[in-house]
Design a protein around this motif. Structure first.
Motif, mmCIF file in Angstrom:
data_model
loop_
_atom_site.group_PDB
_atom_site.id
_atom_site.type_symbol
_atom_site.label_atom_id
_atom_site.label_comp_id
_atom_site.label_asym_id
_atom_site.label_seq_id
_atom_site.Cartn_x
_atom_site.Cartn_y
_atom_site.Cartn_z
ATOM 1 N N TYR A 388 -12.461 4.548 -3.931
ATOM 2 C CA TYR A 388 -13.553 5.043 -4.776
ATOM 3 C C TYR A 388 -13.147 5.007 -6.249
ATOM 4 O O TYR A 388 -13.944 4.646 -7.122
ATOM 5 C CB TYR A 388 -13.910 6.481 -4.381
ATOM 6 N N VAL A 416 -13.603 5.433 3.014
ATOM 7 C CA VAL A 416 -14.638 4.415 2.841
ATOM 8 C C VAL A 416 -15.094 3.994 4.231
ATOM 9 O O VAL A 416 -14.393 4.191 5.222
ATOM 10 C CB VAL A 416 -14.115 3.216 2.032
ATOM 11 N N GLU A 417 -16.284 3.427 4.307
ATOM 12 C CA GLU A 417 -16.883 3.163 5.619
ATOM 13 C C GLU A 417 -16.007 2.274 6.494
ATOM 14 O O GLU A 417 -15.872 2.505 7.701
ATOM 15 C CB GLU A 417 -18.265 2.531 5.430
ATOM 16 N N GLU A 439 -19.792 6.754 2.229
ATOM 17 C CA GLU A 439 -19.511 5.830 1.118
ATOM 18 C C GLU A 439 -20.784 5.476 0.363
ATOM 19 O O GLU A 439 -20.784 5.440 -0.884
ATOM 20 C CB GLU A 439 -18.834 4.562 1.629
#
Length: 452
Positions: A388, A416-417, A439
């Protein structure tokens, strides 16, 4: 007559320029002792003593709008009702709104936790003091609010802003070591990694740069803020409260320079010193020296520009974080009520239950951005993955972008995904309390805050 008319017209034209001249920016600083008393619970063990004092430090920034307050606390985290109460108390003390107060932990592990929501659930079952010392935490909030009020009263003019960054060498490494296919976590490289084969794996995705923002009154430095993404552990579970290597680096640099220094942890949820640390006690000072060297590099690289209140901005986006669908409210409540269950398991159930109920009630999290000239500082929740931070910097490569994570601690880890199907500790069940599509939510907020 014509001459008098001309002079009057000229005065009217010039008047708005004088009236709208931006007032000077002001900055006040504060620091209070956040060290727990002997016997008070820390994150994993009762307090036996204090090896190095814990701090609650911050700045009050004053422009032509309500004050902005940034708080950096040497605790493992501040969650749920505790985070709300902390922000409200400081806001009331300085005459601003809670949205303009950010409270962030540095996430040290030989340090306490603060979660009044989980504490209330555990208190009903007589086991709250195993995990929390709510009276001491509330006393810390009161003392911090009072210190912030004094900082506002003594805030001094700031005429220049300094921005710099320095590389921190041989500290950060990604703890999610992927297999040869790059699709699954093969090893978790914890903060202290004793297996040399795991330590020898590549650093992985990190942000090696430490960001520094400094406030100046002419040629006199008033305050320094630094931001660096890593878990702060060298070794822990000693029973001795300490701010570990980032806090030691901060304190030693402030002592050496005489300049107020607050440090904030960046998006270090998946970052540790594991590649460079086997947990040997001597490594704590070695790591602190390396972080301090990065601070020194950022100081040497600092470029200063004029600043007024016109260069100050603050914006907040409220987001609803998606709760982990595997968190079962009824099952968590049952675990909490089960007197035969291990007390640590019941404590974890209380934290998770508090978060689930909060999400179901529609509560939202503040994601904020501070604008100071050409810099932007993003204030984020949870144990955020470094991706991020890197994505935010890439979005606005034309700006100086820093990030502080470990704000609202309720959601735990935030990956994060793509990380969730990879496995590993951080994205496991009951560790990350949010769903993989988090995310999309957070990147949407980041884009909005960093828009042109």
């Amino acid at each position: 007559m014509i001459r008098r008319f001309f002079l009057a017209s000229l005065a009217l034209l010039l008047a708005p320029a004088v009236a709208t001249a931006a007032p000077p920016l002001k900055v006040g600083t504060f620091a209070v002792d956040a060290s727990p008393p002997v016997g008070s619970p820390m994150a994993y063990d009762p307090t036996k003593g204090v090896a190095h004092p814990l701090s609650c430090k911050g700045v009050v920034v004053v422009g032509d709008d309500s004050p902005i307050v940034l708080v950096a606390l040497d605790w493992i985290g501040v969650a749920n009702d505790a985070h709300r109460e902390f922000r409200e108390a400081v806001a009331e003390a300085v005459g601003t709104t809670p949205e303009r107060v950010q409270v962030h932990a540095l996430h040290q592990h030989d340090a306490p936790a603060m979660d009044f929501s989980a504490d209330a659930l555990l208190a009903e079952r007589g086991i709250a003091t195993e995990f929390f010392d709510a009276p001491f935490a509330r006393d810390l909030i009161v003392r911090t609010a009072a210190a912030a009020r004094e900082a506002l009263a003594s805030a001094r003019p700031v005429t220049r802003l300094g921005l710099g960054e320095g590389i921190v060498e041989k500290v950060a490494s990604n703890r999610r070591v992927l297999d040869a296919t790059g699709t699954k976590v093969e090893h978790v490289r914890y903060s202290a990694t004793t297996d040399p084969k795991i330590r020898d794996k590549p650093e992985g995705v990190i942000d090696p740069a430490l960001k520094m923002i400094s406030f100046w009154d002419g040629e006199t430095p008033v305050a320094i803020l630094t931001f660096y993404a890593t878990h702060p552990q060298s070794y822990y579970r000693t029973g001795l409260a300490n701010p570990d290597f980032p806090g030691i680096a901060r304190d030693q640099r402030q002592e050496a320079t005489g300049i107020f220094h607050a440090h904030l942890d960046g998006a270090g949820g998946n970052i540790t010193a594991g590649k460079y640390n086997d947990g040997s006690p001597e490594n704590r000072q070695i790591l602190a020296d390396r972080v301090k060297a990065g601070m020194d590099r950022a100081w040497a690289a600092t470029e200063k520009t004029p600043i007024t209140s016109a260069d100050l901005g603050w914006e907040t986006v409220k987001v609803a974080l998606p709760v982990d669908p595997e968190l079962d409210e009824k099952a968590l409540a049952a675990t909490l009520d089960d007197e035969a269950a291990p007390v640590r398991q019941r404590g974890n159930a209380a934290r998770q239950l508090a978060w689930v109920r909060r999400c179901k009630a529609g509560d939202r999290i503040d994601v904020s951005a501070l604008k100071l000239g050409r810099s932007r500082v993003l204030f984020m929740p949870g144990e955020l993955f470094v991706e991020y931070q890197l994505a935010a910097q890439k979005l606005r490569a034309d700006l100086f972008v820093a990030m502080a994570a470990y704000g609202e601690y309720g959601p735990g880890y935030i990956g994060v995904e793509s990380a969730y199907p990879q496995g590993g500790y951080e994205t496991g069940r009951h560790v990350s309390l949010v769903a993989p599509n988090v995310e999309d939510v957070l990147m949407g907020a980041i884009r909005e805050l960093l828009r042109e």
